[in-house]
Design an enzyme around this catalytic site. Structure first.
Site, short mmCIF file in Angstrom:
data_model
loop_
_atom_site.label_atom_id
_atom_site.label_comp_id
_atom_site.label_asym_id
_atom_site.label_seq_id
_atom_site.Cartn_x
_atom_site.Cartn_y
_atom_site.Cartn_z
N GLY A 1 0.83 -1.13 -0.08
CA GLY A 1 -0.04 0.04 0.06
C GLY A 1 0.88 1.20 -0.12
N CYS A 2 0.32 2.29 0.50
CA CYS A 2 1.16 3.44 0.48
C CYS A 2 2.76 3.45 1.04
CB CYS A 2 0.36 4.55 1.49
SG CYS A 2 1.30 6.01 1.47
N PHE A 3 3.57 3.71 0.17
CA PHE A 3 4.81 3.46 0.69
C PHE A 3 5.52 4.30 1.87
CE2 PHE A 3 6.47 5.55 -3.57
CZ PHE A 3 6.12 6.84 -3.18
#
Ligand code: SME
Length: 302
Positions: free
Chosen positions: A10-12
């Protein structure tokens, strides 16, 4: 020696911050992996047409942490059944995946997949593929949560503290077999690191739970089977998260200050031998993140 593995979770921003807390990880870099172009910009990846996944390159010392342990930790911060969505972030760029450079690594990672799949009882939608390409993201995306401590994160912030606590507890308890010593050390570690109001163990003795090592104010000495939150967690052999203790029928108020509670069973060959009980002076302190990490913590070295 250094090895590298690639986690898309998901969002890094959150994934990078999580792996930066992990003992044995030398560096974690935000980037874009397994897409169809070269040197993509964030804005291009954001259109969801490039095939890239937001990915973190994790450089680690295999003498300090194994690929299996890293993969195991990765599974603590993803929903492996959610396709192209983690938290509020949706799109193929937020898909989950593990990308490897050597075929032997696949076998290692697959062990964890098999364990997770057996635990969940459903097929995982986490990609497991060779790394085709990886391009580091723009500087503004690197160490985002260090630069913006109150910035957006799809992961709960307490996961960052729990992972350190888990690894330290693992190290400290590695060779200790005495159950009272283990409980005493764990109660102190959890209490100190997480700042709870009361943290302790009750041990199964016949038909009762008897107070064991704890940190915090004086507490009830004995709790019957099926009584209170602790006795119910024992009877039902499962973790209980209680957002408001007043709402739990039969709750035993050792302190009127306690507002919410979590109780996690400690098992020996499947049978409950003790429970870990944690109280908070705030409502709704505990959730699935606490349950996940505390269950792992009481399992250490078993
Ligand atoms: N509230 C618990 C009793 C133990 S104290 O919270 C330390 C219960 O209902 O089981």
């Amino acid at each position: 020696m250094e090895k590298t593995i690639y986690f898309a979770g998901g969002c890094f921003w959150g994934t990078q911050h999580f792996f930066k807390q992990v003992e044995g990880v030398k560096d974690a870099i935000c980037g874009y992996a397994n897409g169809n172009t070269q040197n993509p910009k964030y804005e291009e990846v954001y259109t969801d047409t490039t095939g890239f996944a937001e990915t973190v390159e994790v450089r680690y010392n295999p003498a300090r942490i194994s690929l299996e342990e890293l993969t195991d930790l990765f599974f603590c911060i993803i929903d492996p059944l959610s396709l192209n969505r983690q938290g509020h972030d949706e799109g193929t760029r937020y898909r989950t995946g593990i990308y490897y450079k050597e075929e032997a690594e696949r076998t290692e990672i697959q062990k964890v997949y098999a364990r997770e799949e057996a635990k969940i009882g459903a097929p995982l939608v986490v990609e497991l593929e060779p790394l085709r390409n990886f391009f580091p993201a723009e500087e503004r995306h690197q160490d985002y949560l260090d630069k913006n401590p109150d910035g957006y994160c799809h992961l709960p912030f307490k996961a960052f503290r729990y992972v350190k606590l888990y690894q330290d507890a693992k190290l400290i308890l590695a060779d200790e077999t005495d159950s009272v010593a283990r409980m005493a050390e764990l109660a102190a570690l959890i209490h100190e690191r997480m700042g709870f109001f009361w943290t302790g163990f009750y041990r199964v003795q016949g038909q009762q739970l008897v107070l064991g090592p704890f940190q915090g104010p004086s507490a009830c000495l004995r709790i019957g089977y099926g009584k209170g939150v602790c006795g119910t967690a024992w009877k039902e052999n499962r973790t209980l998260v209680v957002p408001d203790v007043e709402e739990f029928p039969g709750h035993i108020a050792c302190s009127s200050l306690s507002k919410s509670e979590i109780v996690v069973p400690v098992r020996e060959n499947g049978a409950v031998t003790a429970v870990l009980d944690i109280d908070s002076t705030e409502f709704a302190t505990f959730d699935a993140t606490d349950a996940l990490w505390l269950e792992k913590i009481v399992e250490i070295g078993k």
